[in-house]
Motif scaffolding. Structure first.
Motif, PDB file in Angstrom:
ATOM      1  N   GLN A   1       3.749  12.675  53.658  1.00 43.04           N
ATOM      2  CA  GLN A   1       3.266  12.109  52.391  1.00 43.04           C
ATOM      3  C   GLN A   1       4.423  11.690  51.498  1.00 43.04           C
ATOM      4  O   GLN A   1       4.359  10.642  50.841  1.00 43.04           O
ATOM      5  N   ARG A   2       5.546  12.490  51.517  1.00 40.00           N
ATOM      6  CA  ARG A   2       6.656  12.214  50.596  1.00 40.00           C
ATOM      7  C   ARG A   2       7.327  10.884  50.889  1.00 40.00           C
ATOM      8  O   ARG A   2       7.569  10.100  49.988  1.00 40.00           O
ATOM      9  N   PHE A   3       7.642  10.598  52.145  1.00 42.61           N
ATOM     10  CA  PHE A   3       8.391   9.367  52.330  1.00 42.61           C
ATOM     11  C   PHE A   3       7.618   8.253  53.024  1.00 42.61           C
ATOM     12  O   PHE A   3       8.162   7.167  53.249  1.00 42.61           O
ATOM     13  N   LYS A   4       6.325   8.487  53.343  1.00 40.75           N
ATOM     14  CA  LYS A   4       5.489   7.365  53.800  1.00 40.75           C
ATOM     15  C   LYS A   4       4.511   6.914  52.718  1.00 40.75           C
ATOM     16  O   LYS A   4       4.015   5.787  52.756  1.00 40.75           O
ATOM     17  N   GLY A   5       4.233   7.824  51.770  1.00 37.12           N
ATOM     18  CA  GLY A   5       3.462   7.423  50.605  1.00 37.12           C
ATOM     19  C   GLY A   5       1.967   7.618  50.696  1.00 37.12           C
ATOM     20  O   GLY A   5       1.256   7.426  49.703  1.00 37.12           O
TER      21      GLY A   5
END
Length: 512
Positions: free
Chosen positions: A55-59
């Protein structure tokens, strides 16, 4: 006896809560990782779990992405090339898929990803899905690309240099790289030298004396070797080389080879030898002039003395023509004395020059004007001087420089026109140098003679019209050259002459 382990029904019942606790712990561990995207895919590639790192770096939040196909993260061009399907097929067939490629975030921005996909199977080998781990390596990729670009620029720079031979050696001295400069003046193409020992460029005598091995030993033990010597081209012709060999280490500090730089300095060596010969010849010539001048002064004095004595005691008996002959002898002898004195002055510029110390040029000029006060008054001359700087110089020679320039301006004055001499400093583009300008209103000269007038004994006019030995400006130039400066002249007939002097403000300690 049956020694195989057995499990009672009661023990199996007790282990189930423990397994559930371990599964929960594992799930929480994966979901809590924020530096890696760790999630599961079903056998067709649909996302079935999602962690905090994903979730943090794919959004995407879990409710936005679970159930969607993982090709969502691929670029349009990779989807068109069927790369998602290829990744799953490779993982199934080979047991793992690994790649570094571009991926796409929810907001459409791209990031560089390190991807690992492992197949997950049950005890029977049935495919249950895939475990997928993705790491954002954009920063390290940017650094890697910058390093590659830097290395590429360096390779292009080294390969493009033609004035230096720049190449690498392994630890035993074998050639591992070759540039255009090495090919240009050694004559070998890269395939002809790679793998060969660098001693191939040494002369037979140097190889026999072990000089190649000594050079590597010095470079290995001291970090660098520098030397000069004869080297051989492919065609066997020798050239004088200036050589550097540097020891090269890897990131851990372990020696891995040598960088070797060679420059052909044959022409420079020839020029230095020629300069050395000329300097020696010049010193011998100056010594000869000094000795000859001293040895000739006494005979000349006797010629003058006996000529005067003959005129005084026998003048009444001499014919008018005889007295004229004596006058010519006297005039010629006095010119010879003046010439010898000028030659001595010329040799003294270098042989008797003093050390360079702070010299106030304005004060030096005032002293010269005081010494020449009678000449200046007799000719009706005027000397205008601006503010002059202080430089490191031989004060006596600075006074001689000003004196020669002023005397030259007075000597070559226009008939009936009082000499006016202006001496001033002008701005110089180099802050470490000064420019002095000496301008007069005399007869001037043709521009093509601007260099000739500095030659020894060079005259543009007949001796009976303008006296002197023709050495004054030669002395000016020699003084300027000794001080690391220069002098040049500009002029036109009837418009006067201008002399431009450039001098350094200070000198290095080793030149004083």
């Amino acid at each position: 006896m049956n020694l195989s382990p057995t499990t009672s029904p009661a023990a199996g019942t007790a282990r189930k809560p423990l397994l559930r606790d371990l599964d929960d712990l594992h799930r929480r561990l994966v979901e809590g990782v924020s530096d890696y995207a760790i999630y599961m895919l079903d056998p067709e590639g649909h996302v079935s779990s999602w962690n905090l790192g994903a979730q943090r770096f794919k959004g995407y939040r879990a409710d936005e992405i679970i159930g969607r196909h993982f090709s969502t993260f691929y670029t349009e061009e990779d989807r068109a090339a069927q790369r998602p399907a290829l990744a799953l097929r490779t993982s199934m067939l080979e047991g793992r898929f690994e790649d570094r490629a571009w991926r796409v975030r929810k907001d459409g921005t791209r990031f560089r990803a390190h991807v690992i996909i492992d197949p997950i199977r049950d005890d029977d080998g049935t495919l249950l899905g895939f475990a997928k781990i993705t790491r954002d390596i954009s920063d390290s990729y940017a650094q890697e690309m910058a390093l590659r670009a830097s290395e590429q620029r360096f390779r292009l720079l080294v390969s493009g240099v033609t004035d230096y031979a720049i190449y690498m050696l392994d630890l035993d001295g074998h050639i591992t790289s070759w540039n255009a400069g090495a090919e240009r003046f050694k004559g070998y193409k890269e395939p002809e030298v790679l793998g060969r020992h660098f001693s191939m460029f040494y002369t037979e005598d140097d190889r026999r004396d072990g000089r190649p091995a000594l050079a590597l030993h010095r470079a290995r033990t001291e970090g660098r070797f520098e030397g000069m010597g004869w080297r051989l081209r492919k065609d066997g012709t020798p050239f004088w080389a200036h050589v550097f060999i540097d020891l090269i280490h890897d990131e851990g500090g372990t020696p891995i080879g040598f960088a070797k730089i060679t420059r052909d300095v044959t022409e420079r060596r020839a020029a230095e030898l020629r300069l050395r010969e000329l300097t020696s010849s010049n010193q011998e010539l100056e010594q000869f002039i000094h000795i000859a001048s001293h040895d000739m002064r006494e005979p000349l004095r006797k010629v003058l003395a006996f000529s005067d004595l003959l005129l005084q005691e026998e003048g009444q008996q001499l014919t008018e023509a005889a007295r004229g002959y004596l006058g010519s002898i006297t005039a010629a002898t006095r010119r010879m004395q003046a010439l010898l004195a000028s030659l001595l002055d010329l040799t003294r510029v270098t042989s008797q020059g003093r050390s360079f110390e702070p010299c106030a040029l304005g004060e030096a000029l005032r002293e010269v004007c005081s010494d020449l006060q009678m000449m200046i008054g007799e000719k009706g001359a005027t000397v205008h001087a601006g503010a002059l700087p202080t430089v490191e110089a031989d004060g006596a020679q600075m006074r001689q420089l000003f004196q020669n320039l002023i005397e030259n301006a007075i000597k070559y004055a226009r008939e009936g026109v009082p000499p006016v001499i202006e001496i001033a400093e002008q701005p110089d583009d180099d802050p470490e140098r000064i420019t002095l300008v000496c301008q007069d209103n005399g007869i001037g000269f043709e521009p093509q003679y601007a260099e000739r007038i500095f030659g020894v004994f060079q005259r543009l006019h007949a001796r009976d019209r303008y006296g002197g030995a023709g050495i004054g400006l030669s002395i000016c130039r020699k003084i300027c050259v000794r001080h690391g400066g220069s002098i040049r002249a500009e002029g036109r007939p009837g418009e006067g002459a201008t002399f431009i002097v450039r001098l350094p403000r200070r000198h290095r300690a080793d030149s004083l």
